[in-house]
Design an enzyme around this catalytic site. Sequence first.
Site, mmCIF file in Angstrom:
data_model
loop_
_atom_site.group_PDB
_atom_site.id
_atom_site.type_symbol
_atom_site.label_atom_id
_atom_site.label_comp_id
_atom_site.label_asym_id
_atom_site.label_seq_id
_atom_site.Cartn_x
_atom_site.Cartn_y
_atom_site.Cartn_z
ATOM 1 N N SER A 363 24.212 72.470 27.061
ATOM 2 C CA SER A 363 22.759 72.402 27.008
ATOM 3 C C SER A 363 22.302 72.527 28.453
ATOM 4 O O SER A 363 22.635 71.683 29.272
ATOM 5 C CB SER A 363 22.330 71.075 26.415
ATOM 6 O OG SER A 363 20.954 70.910 26.606
ATOM 7 N N ARG A 364 21.557 73.605 28.742
ATOM 8 C CA ARG A 364 21.275 73.855 30.157
ATOM 9 C C ARG A 364 20.070 73.097 30.691
ATOM 10 O O ARG A 364 19.950 72.918 31.883
ATOM 11 C CB ARG A 364 21.085 75.354 30.406
ATOM 12 C CG ARG A 364 22.364 76.090 30.155
ATOM 13 C CD ARG A 364 22.343 77.525 30.620
ATOM 14 N NE ARG A 364 23.468 78.195 30.002
ATOM 15 C CZ ARG A 364 23.390 78.928 28.902
ATOM 16 N NH1 ARG A 364 22.226 79.135 28.331
ATOM 17 N NH2 ARG A 364 24.461 79.467 28.379
ATOM 18 N N VAL A 365 19.153 72.686 29.823
ATOM 19 C CA VAL A 365 17.981 71.992 30.377
ATOM 20 C C VAL A 365 17.789 70.580 29.828
ATOM 21 O O VAL A 365 17.078 69.789 30.423
ATOM 22 C CB VAL A 365 16.679 72.787 30.139
ATOM 23 C CG1 VAL A 365 16.673 74.072 30.903
ATOM 24 C CG2 VAL A 365 16.460 73.042 28.673
#
Length: 525
Positions: A363-365
């Site tokens: 999950s990048r953010v």
Amino acid sequence: MVDVNAIGKTIVDKVQSTHGVSGERTCGKIIYSGDGIIHISGLSDVKYNELLEVQGGFKALALNLERDSVGAVLFSGEDKVRFGDLVYSTGKTVQMPVGEGFLGRIVDPLGDPIDGLADIQAEEYRPVEFPAPAIMDRGKVNKPLQTGILAIDSMIPIGRGQRELIIGDRQTGKTAIAIDTILNQKGENVICIYVSIGQKASSLAKIISTLRNRGAMEYTCVVCSTADDDAPLQYLAPYSGCALAEYFMYHGKDVLIVYDDLSKHAVAYRTMSLLLKRPAGREAYPGDVFYLHSRLLERAAKLSPEKGGGSITALPIVETLAGDISAYIPTNVISITDGQIYLESELFNSGVRPAVNVGLSVSRVGGSAQRTAIRQISGQLRVNLAQYRELAIFMQFGSDLDAETQKTLNRGAKMTDTLKQRQYLNYSVREMIVLLTVSQSELVDKIPEKKMTAYNEGLLDYIHANHEELLEKIDPDKKTDDALRAEILSIAEDYVNCSVGEDSHQAQSDAEAEAEDAEISSDVK
Ligand code: ATP
Ligand code: MG
């Protein structure tokens, strides 16, 4: 001498005369009709994506603007439309009626209810294709969207306004994760939209009854196109759902939208494109298939406080074939989204459900939106699990293990068991903190193998029944201090001690019952 002004005036006059007065509708004739596609001549002023009205009350979407004709796809009336029928332009792109009345309802991609209930009062109409919010209008993703699934909320946290892909082979629990997430939004002030694209009507009926029975329809709208629907309707469904989501987002609300699934969406678009004789590219998809999904997913956003602070969180689903995430559509969607939850059939079949492959999921953010207490205890989780998996593969063939390795393997196995979670059993944030604290303590060494999942569920029941005050003491937005941690562990230890006792008692009585059975059967003989 050429009079430039006169030429200019002539051009302006010509342009005005060809375009006519606004509000006037032009009319053309069908010169080809087949497979849901029509070609029309005489419609000179049609725009791309304009809604057309075909004689007999049918609707079509203009997609190919050619020199002498317009190519369009029919939303209905495929077998009734004939050569020579009249087609009128409308001057409008396809619009979706939107409003609060859509909550609790099931509609088709044109916004018409299909649940047999009353008509829906639309508050306004929104174009199904709409530009994504500009960068300046966007805010930071800083509020979590809790899925209620331990493996996801602890290691792959999702924030409101994020786009997180759920990817995996068929029957790996993709839809289950999305539905659990919708169910978990009860009381969270999040509006949910479930878009079904080309699913079997029977699976969709099951999903709708689950949402209904568990009280999730109050805050949910289902936009559906089933496998029986024509490709244009399947193509339109996610955009219509998104238009409805945007209505709520621009009114300052938080929205969760699930697109189940975009692989079928791409296939529907490919069907339309091939019938329209557009050039085929890789895997026979048309060249603009990336744009198909990027313009949809870009519309999911978190708005800045000046713009009302609403958000659309998108959970697109993509189906892979034999775990191949490097195929065309999966790679496209992976590159558009802010992370992916990768589900594996092997894990699913071996009983690890939800079958999340932690190594390949990211999950990048969402990390910045994770609750403080969860972040504090789940920091080491990913690394520990990775170490465990590596060791487990390496030790498969080894027989004598030293005590330390044995311990790491044991703990890893119990952590994996803790992350197993039944469908519809959503954990609250406080419950997650308890489970994560216990599963990373020395207490797990006391719990028998393969019993961890049952122990966790039992522990939570025990705490709800006897120590509700403990859950109230936990503040998800603060770090858990040592005193509270000790309190959680001491209550868990009480439970472990009494249930281990019960277990041995149970085992003893089972053995006695078995012996009795054996005696009875020998008597009978
Ligand atoms: P499809 O490819 O057909 O769309 P899918 O990947 O969406 O499948 P689901 O329909 O969500 O998969 O789940 C497949 C089956 O697995 C269902 O019968 C569901 O009840 C079961 N299942 C999913 N998640 C879990 C879970 N956590 N625990 C137990 N069973 C589960
Ligand atoms: Mg599914």
